[in-house]
Design a protein around this motif. Structure first.
Motif, mmCIF file in Angstrom:
data_model
loop_
_atom_site.group_PDB
_atom_site.id
_atom_site.type_symbol
_atom_site.label_atom_id
_atom_site.label_comp_id
_atom_site.label_asym_id
_atom_site.label_seq_id
_atom_site.Cartn_x
_atom_site.Cartn_y
_atom_site.Cartn_z
ATOM 1 N N PRO A 1 43.474 3.221 -25.699
ATOM 2 C CA PRO A 1 44.296 4.416 -25.997
ATOM 3 C C PRO A 1 43.461 5.454 -26.732
ATOM 4 N N SER A 2 43.838 6.656 -26.466
ATOM 5 C CA SER A 2 43.101 7.744 -27.093
ATOM 6 C C SER A 2 43.585 7.938 -28.529
ATOM 7 N N LYS B 1 41.723 1.062 -19.923
ATOM 8 C CA LYS B 1 41.363 2.190 -20.758
ATOM 9 C C LYS B 1 41.897 1.988 -22.151
ATOM 10 N N ASN C 1 55.882 9.497 -34.576
ATOM 11 C CA ASN C 1 57.246 9.229 -34.066
ATOM 12 C C ASN C 1 57.889 8.046 -34.805
ATOM 13 N N ARG D 1 44.505 10.545 -29.931
ATOM 14 C CA ARG D 1 45.599 11.493 -29.943
ATOM 15 C C ARG D 1 46.939 10.790 -29.729
ATOM 16 N N SER D 2 46.931 9.857 -28.748
ATOM 17 C CA SER D 2 48.177 9.142 -28.466
ATOM 18 C C SER D 2 48.568 8.226 -29.636
ATOM 19 N N VAL D 3 47.606 7.641 -30.273
ATOM 20 C CA VAL D 3 47.902 6.767 -31.419
ATOM 21 C C VAL D 3 48.530 7.565 -32.536
ATOM 22 N N ARG E 1 50.192 10.301 -32.286
ATOM 23 C CA ARG E 1 51.536 10.713 -31.882
ATOM 24 C C ARG E 1 52.538 9.570 -32.076
ATOM 25 N N ASP E 2 52.131 8.338 -31.710
ATOM 26 C CA ASP E 2 53.041 7.184 -31.878
ATOM 27 C C ASP E 2 53.352 6.926 -33.348
#
Length: 509
Positions: free
Chosen positions: A23-24, A21, A34, A26-28, A30-31
């Motif tokens: 990465p979405s 899969k 951070n 959204r997750s990118v 967020r990373d």
């Protein structure tokens, strides 16, 4: 028909065959958020730390490089000074050892220490020109300075290895520490150490000399001596002599301590002096080695013997044998010097081992029959003179070797000068034991008319009776005119001294 399901290939798993899969979004996002937060927190802390560490390392590397470049440039300047001159002070003699506090520093042979200014390019003393007249300071250096025997030490290295006095002590060197150089050389005056060297890191000192005057841009490299130990003056009582003398006590030799085990063993065998030691070494080295025992190693033995053999001997030699043409020649300590064979003299270096062994036995025999030992002036007289010019074997020498108390076969440590009676063969002198004197002045020493000789004696002395009693012996045709005169004179003198002794006894009685 339904198709058969294909079997998975060996070595692959089910998860590997499943499509991954992505990465979405959204997750990118967020990373990234951070990571930015973490960077904002760490950067203010890490950046100054990293900058400081890098700066320190770079500064240290640059500093070391600058020091290295400065030293290399300084060495190049020293090795290639202006005017192509390379000057250095040097001590011309080694220091006489051992050195004690309160005792003047001397060179070898008890001579004055001498320092000179050399031009290293030509290897000669600078006796004229710049630097030939100057002042030089004598200093004390650490004993381990210049241990690698370098010749290119810097002025700072020399200065940093200079030794100062201990706290509360007097100046380490006392006396004339400033030497005036004239014509390129100068002598140390009365310079003494005030403290021993036991407290330094190497327990040794070196003596240094440095130029005090400025002679332009030319560097004068300092002089340094070999390292040596400075002992307290109380140890001077036990000082070893270099070189020793024959009369020195045996403990003055290296590796033989005063009242130590070796000294006691030698003393018990009546080996009391250096001369006793040398005599026993030359006449019976095995016995000497056994006296010292296994406690003295081979190296210690070699050191003690070598030190004893540096003793300065007189030039007198001694001859012993059945005749002048066949005799052995030795010195005062019984060392073989050569032999006479058929009237020819052969030095010891020209003898075979068998001849040396026979000569050694003759020397031992000589000390048990010392009245037949003859004294000679030196070895050169043996080579230049023929055997006919040597003293007669019938004469007992005025100076003869006595037996040593530690063996009947060994010579004593000193000569004895015999009196008049010791110079005569003993007993009544007859024509069968003539007193021989050979020399060009023999006939001139004897009066042509015996009556002329008798006029020098007292008128009340019954000399004519003594002469008349000896006259029949002078009729022997085999005795020459000079010989007869000498025999008469000796007989008269013997009679005269006997008469004097009798008169003395009567006067005292």
């Amino acid at each position: 028909m339904s198709q058969k399901r294909q079997q998975p290939e060996e070595g692959t798993s089910f998860d590997e065959r499943r499509p991954r899969k992505s990465p979405s979004f959204r997750s990118v996002v967020r990373d990234v958020i951070n990571l930015c937060k973490l960077q904002n927190l760490i950067e203010p802390v890490l950046e100054p730390l990293i900058r400081r560490v890098v700066k320190e390392e770079v500064d240290s590397a640059l500093r070391n490089y600058a020091i290295s470049m400065k030293r290399n440039c300084g060495k190049e300047i020293q090795q290639n000074p202006p005017e192509s001159r390379s000057l250095q002070l040097r001590f011309l003699s080694a220091i006489s050892l051992p050195v004690f506090t309160g005792t003047r520093i001397e060179g070898e042979g008890c001579a004055n220490m001498e320092v000179a200014l050399f031009d290293n390019l030509i290897g000669e003393v600078i006796s004229v020109g710049i630097g030939s007249s100057a002042k030089v300071e004598i200093v004390v250096l650490e004993g381990d300075f210049n241990g690698d025997e370098r010749e290119n030490w810097t002025f700072d290295e020399f200065r940093n290895n200079t030794v100062r006095e201990r706290q509360g002590k007097k100046s380490l060197l006392n006396g004339d520490v400033i030497v005036n150089i004239k014509d390129g050389t100068g002598f140390l005056g009365n310079v003494i150490f005030t403290d021993n060297s036991s407290w330094t890191r190497s327990r040794k000192f070196r003596l240094g000399a440095r130029f005090m005057d400025n002679i332009g841009d030319v560097r004068v490299r300092e002089a340094i001596s070999e390292p040596f130990v400075v002992r307290d003056h109380r140890g001077e009582l036990y000082k070893k002599h270099h070189p020793p003398s024959l009369s020195d006590e045996v403990w003055r030799l290296e590796k033989i301590g005063k009242d130590g085990a070796f000294h006691k063993r030698l003393r018990n065998e009546r080996v009391n002096t250096v001369q006793d030691f040398l005599m026993l070494f030359f006449l019976d080295p095995t016995r000497l080695r056994n006296i010292l025992g296994t406690g003295m190693s081979g190296k210690m033995w070699d050191i003690a013997v070598d030190h004893a053999r540096t003793c300065v001997l007189d030039k007198k030699l001694y001859l012993y044998g059945p005749s002048q043409k066949n005799a052995v020649v030795f010195n005062v300590v019984g060392e073989l010097m050569g032999i006479f064979s058929s009237g020819n003299y052969f030095p010891v270096d020209n003898l075979s081992e068998a001849e040396k062994a026979n000569a050694h036995e003759s020397i031992i025999s000589a000390f048990s029959d010392r009245k037949k030992i003859l004294t000679l002036e030196d070895e050169s007289s043996l080579i230049t003179q023929s055997s006919s010019n040597l003293p007669s074997e019938d004469i007992t020498s005025h100076s003869y070797l006595q037996q040593s108390p530690f063996s009947p076969n060994y010579v004593h440590s000193s000569f004895s000068i015999g009196g008049f009676d010791d110079c005569l063969p003993g007993g009544d002198l007859t024509c069968d034991e003539p007193l021989v004197y050979s020399g060009p002045a023999a006939d001139n020493l004897i009066c042509d008319n015996l009556n002329e000789c008798l006029e020098y004696f007292e008128t009340d002395f019954p000399i004519h009776g003594a002469v008349n009693s000896f006259i029949p012996c002078s009729s022997n045709p085999n005795i020459g005119k000079a010989q007869r005169g000498w025999n008469v004179l000796v007989s008269v003198l013997r009679w005269w001294f006997t008469f004097k002794r009798i008169r003395a006894r009567k006067n005292t009685g």
